[in-house]
Scaffold this motif. Sequence first.
Motif, PDB file in Angstrom:
ATOM      1  N   LEU A  27       0.836  -1.198   0.000  1.00 13.92           N
ATOM      2  CA  LEU A  27       0.000   0.000   0.000  1.00 13.92           C
ATOM      3  C   LEU A  27       0.870   1.247   0.000  1.00 13.92           C
ATOM      4  O   LEU A  27       2.029   1.216   0.414  1.00 13.92           O
ATOM      5  N   GLU A  28       0.275   2.331  -0.459  1.00 14.16           N
ATOM      6  CA  GLU A  28       0.905   3.651  -0.371  1.00 14.16           C
ATOM      7  C   GLU A  28      -0.113   4.617   0.202  1.00 14.16           C
ATOM      8  O   GLU A  28      -1.297   4.579  -0.146  1.00 14.16           O
ATOM      9  N   THR A  29       0.354   5.493   1.092  1.00 14.61           N
ATOM     10  CA  THR A  29      -0.505   6.521   1.648  1.00 14.61           C
ATOM     11  C   THR A  29       0.290   7.816   1.761  1.00 14.61           C
ATOM     12  O   THR A  29       1.427   7.894   1.280  1.00 14.61           O
ATOM     13  N   THR A  30      -0.301   8.825   2.371  1.00 17.75           N
ATOM     14  CA  THR A  30       0.326  10.143   2.414  1.00 17.75           C
ATOM     15  C   THR A  30       1.562  10.153   3.310  1.00 17.75           C
ATOM     16  O   THR A  30       1.736   9.267   4.160  1.00 17.75           O
ATOM     17  N   SER A  31       2.394  11.160   3.158  1.00 21.73           N
ATOM     18  CA  SER A  31       3.684  11.222   3.859  1.00 21.73           C
ATOM     19  C   SER A  31       3.655  12.118   5.090  1.00 21.73           C
ATOM     20  O   SER A  31       4.703  12.449   5.630  1.00 21.73           O
ATOM     21  N   ASP A  32       2.448  12.499   5.562  1.00 22.18           N
ATOM     22  CA  ASP A  32       2.375  13.426   6.695  1.00 22.18           C
ATOM     23  C   ASP A  32       2.376  12.712   8.043  1.00 22.18           C
ATOM     24  O   ASP A  32       2.145  13.335   9.082  1.00 22.18           O
ATOM     25  N   PHE A  33       2.607  11.410   8.050  1.00 23.06           N
ATOM     26  CA  PHE A  33       2.711  10.675   9.305  1.00 23.06           C
ATOM     27  C   PHE A  33       3.664   9.498   9.101  1.00 23.06           C
ATOM     28  O   PHE A  33       4.003   9.144   7.974  1.00 23.06           O
ATOM     29  N   ARG A  34       4.080   8.905  10.185  1.00 22.38           N
ATOM     30  CA  ARG A  34       5.054   7.820  10.141  1.00 22.38           C
ATOM     31  C   ARG A  34       4.408   6.512  10.583  1.00 22.38           C
ATOM     32  O   ARG A  34       3.845   6.433  11.665  1.00 22.38           O
ATOM     33  N   THR A  82      10.838   7.094   0.428  1.00 20.38           N
ATOM     34  CA  THR A  82      11.105   7.733  -0.858  1.00 20.38           C
ATOM     35  C   THR A  82      11.301   9.215  -0.608  1.00 20.38           C
ATOM     36  O   THR A  82      10.393   9.900  -0.119  1.00 20.38           O
ATOM     37  N   THR A  83      12.488   9.717  -0.902  1.00 19.98           N
ATOM     38  CA  THR A  83      12.768  11.141  -0.716  1.00 19.98           C
ATOM     39  C   THR A  83      13.206  11.751  -2.033  1.00 19.98           C
ATOM     40  O   THR A  83      13.665  11.064  -2.934  1.00 19.98           O
ATOM     41  N   LEU A  84      13.036  13.065  -2.122  1.00 21.66           N
ATOM     42  CA  LEU A  84      13.381  13.799  -3.335  1.00 21.66           C
ATOM     43  C   LEU A  84      14.609  14.652  -3.055  1.00 21.66           C
ATOM     44  O   LEU A  84      14.558  15.572  -2.239  1.00 21.66           O
ATOM     45  N   ARG A  85      15.729  14.340  -3.701  1.00 22.02           N
ATOM     46  CA  ARG A  85      16.951  15.123  -3.516  1.00 22.02           C
ATOM     47  C   ARG A  85      16.960  16.298  -4.492  1.00 22.02           C
ATOM     48  O   ARG A  85      16.908  16.104  -5.701  1.00 22.02           O
ATOM     49  N   THR A  86      17.002  17.497  -3.955  1.00 22.96           N
ATOM     50  CA  THR A  86      17.045  18.683  -4.802  1.00 22.96           C
ATOM     51  C   THR A  86      18.289  19.512  -4.547  1.00 22.96           C
ATOM     52  O   THR A  86      18.438  20.593  -5.090  1.00 22.96           O
ATOM     53  N   GLY A  87      19.162  19.028  -3.708  1.00 20.97           N
ATOM     54  CA  GLY A  87      20.386  19.762  -3.390  1.00 20.97           C
ATOM     55  C   GLY A  87      21.356  18.844  -2.689  1.00 20.97           C
ATOM     56  O   GLY A  87      21.212  17.625  -2.713  1.00 20.97           O
ATOM     57  N   PHE A  88      22.341  19.416  -2.023  1.00 18.00           N
ATOM     58  CA  PHE A  88      23.373  18.625  -1.398  1.00 18.00           C
ATOM     59  C   PHE A  88      23.164  18.464   0.099  1.00 18.00           C
ATOM     60  O   PHE A  88      24.020  17.917   0.790  1.00 18.00           O
ATOM     61  N   GLY A  89      22.035  18.944   0.619  1.00 15.55           N
ATOM     62  CA  GLY A  89      21.778  18.824   2.042  1.00 15.55           C
ATOM     63  C   GLY A  89      21.364  17.412   2.428  1.00 15.55           C
ATOM     64  O   GLY A  89      21.096  16.557   1.585  1.00 15.55           O
ATOM     65  N   THR A  90      21.303  17.164   3.736  1.00 12.46           N
ATOM     66  CA  THR A  90      20.869  15.864   4.238  1.00 12.46           C
ATOM     67  C   THR A  90      19.372  15.687   3.985  1.00 12.46           C
ATOM     68  O   THR A  90      18.580  16.560   4.340  1.00 12.46           O
ATOM     69  N   PRO A  91      18.954  14.583   3.357  1.00 12.73           N
ATOM     70  CA  PRO A  91      17.541  14.398   2.997  1.00 12.73           C
ATOM     71  C   PRO A  91      16.687  13.924   4.162  1.00 12.73           C
ATOM     72  O   PRO A  91      16.285  12.777   4.249  1.00 12.73           O
ATOM     73  N   TYR A  92      16.411  14.832   5.120  1.00 10.18           N
ATOM     74  CA  TYR A  92      15.547  14.469   6.241  1.00 10.18           C
ATOM     75  C   TYR A  92      14.138  14.208   5.737  1.00 10.18           C
ATOM     76  O   TYR A  92      13.610  14.952   4.912  1.00 10.18           O
ATOM     77  N   GLN A  93      13.507  13.159   6.305  1.00 15.98           N
ATOM     78  CA  GLN A  93      12.202  12.731   5.809  1.00 15.98           C
ATOM     79  C   GLN A  93      11.143  13.813   5.923  1.00 15.98           C
ATOM     80  O   GLN A  93      10.321  14.005   5.040  1.00 15.98           O
ATOM     81  N   HIS A  94      11.139  14.584   7.034  1.00 16.09           N
ATOM     82  CA  HIS A  94      10.080  15.581   7.220  1.00 16.09           C
ATOM     83  C   HIS A  94      10.265  16.761   6.286  1.00 16.09           C
ATOM     84  O   HIS A  94       9.345  17.546   6.099  1.00 16.09           O
ATOM     85  N   GLU A  95      11.448  16.887   5.677  1.00 13.62           N
ATOM     86  CA  GLU A  95      11.700  18.010   4.773  1.00 13.62           C
ATOM     87  C   GLU A  95      11.562  17.612   3.307  1.00 13.62           C
ATOM     88  O   GLU A  95      11.031  18.381   2.506  1.00 13.62           O
ATOM     89  N   VAL A  96      12.057  16.437   2.940  1.00 13.08           N
ATOM     90  CA  VAL A  96      12.082  16.071   1.525  1.00 13.08           C
ATOM     91  C   VAL A  96      11.404  14.736   1.246  1.00 13.08           C
ATOM     92  O   VAL A  96      11.477  14.219   0.146  1.00 13.08           O
ATOM     93  N   GLY A  97      10.741  14.140   2.243  1.00 12.56           N
ATOM     94  CA  GLY A  97      10.027  12.895   1.986  1.00 12.56           C
ATOM     95  C   GLY A  97       8.802  13.137   1.132  1.00 12.56           C
ATOM     96  O   GLY A  97       8.018  14.047   1.377  1.00 12.56           O
ATOM     97  N   THR A  98       8.623  12.344   0.100  1.00 12.03           N
ATOM     98  CA  THR A  98       7.465  12.497  -0.780  1.00 12.03           C
ATOM     99  C   THR A  98       6.493  11.337  -0.643  1.00 12.03           C
ATOM    100  O   THR A  98       5.302  11.498  -0.825  1.00 12.03           O
ATOM    101  N   ALA A  99       6.977  10.156  -0.335  1.00 12.48           N
ATOM    102  CA  ALA A  99       6.089   8.997  -0.204  1.00 12.48           C
ATOM    103  C   ALA A  99       6.714   8.015   0.767  1.00 12.48           C
ATOM    104  O   ALA A  99       7.039   6.907   0.416  1.00 12.48           O
TER     105      ALA A  99
END
Length: 221
Positions: free
Chosen positions: A118-125, A148-165
């Motif tokens: 299943l897949e659901t929204t990313s606003d909870f864990r 699943t996170t979206l890398r748009t730069g060189f920063g650390t991909p924290y889930q609450h900031e760049v998590g998409t799914a």
Amino acid sequence: MDTTRGKYVRAQQGWAVDQERARHDQALWSLGEAVMFCLMWTARDYDNGLVALCTRCASDRISRAYGQAAQNKCPNCFGTRFEGGFRALIVRPAIFTDADDSQSFTARGTVSPQEVHLETTSDFRVRSGDYVMRATGERLQLRAPQRTTLRTGFGTPYQHEVGTAYNLARAAVEDEDSVAYMIPPAKEELVEILSRTGPTPPSWADIEVIRAPLIPLHERD
């Protein structure tokens, strides 16, 4: 001499993450079904002071020594050892894969597992051991989710900031005598809740229970 070359670090593009999340959410609300997620307390929550031990089945010396609930079907903690049993009951859209009936032989005898993705929204864990309840009456236990996170730069991909799914998970149907079916609401009420109509999406604020952050601070990575 130019001493700045090679020192530029591109910042993360928040708008790209927002757009990708919006696309996921739109697809989920358009094609998915409304389900109720039951997010259970864990030992990590207890260690972080978010919940106390169950006053009914986890207060005796044996339970404290072995770190297990005195009864699996405790109506207060639902076998978790922690007061209230769950940290949140929330309604979200989800898309499920089809389940094929099968049988397997285990130490407990012949079982008929039905496992889906299943897949659901990313606003909870979600965590392994949480439950999802469907309008069909089925209750499924979730396995370890994928990120699943979206890398748009060189920063650390924290889930609450760049998590998409983040919440891509496997789930297995629970047997009807499982403790999962003791968790409210009852089947008839659950079907009524998940069948609401009105605005898209409808509001479930009156029935949701949130006892701790949906993405705990100590897990925002």
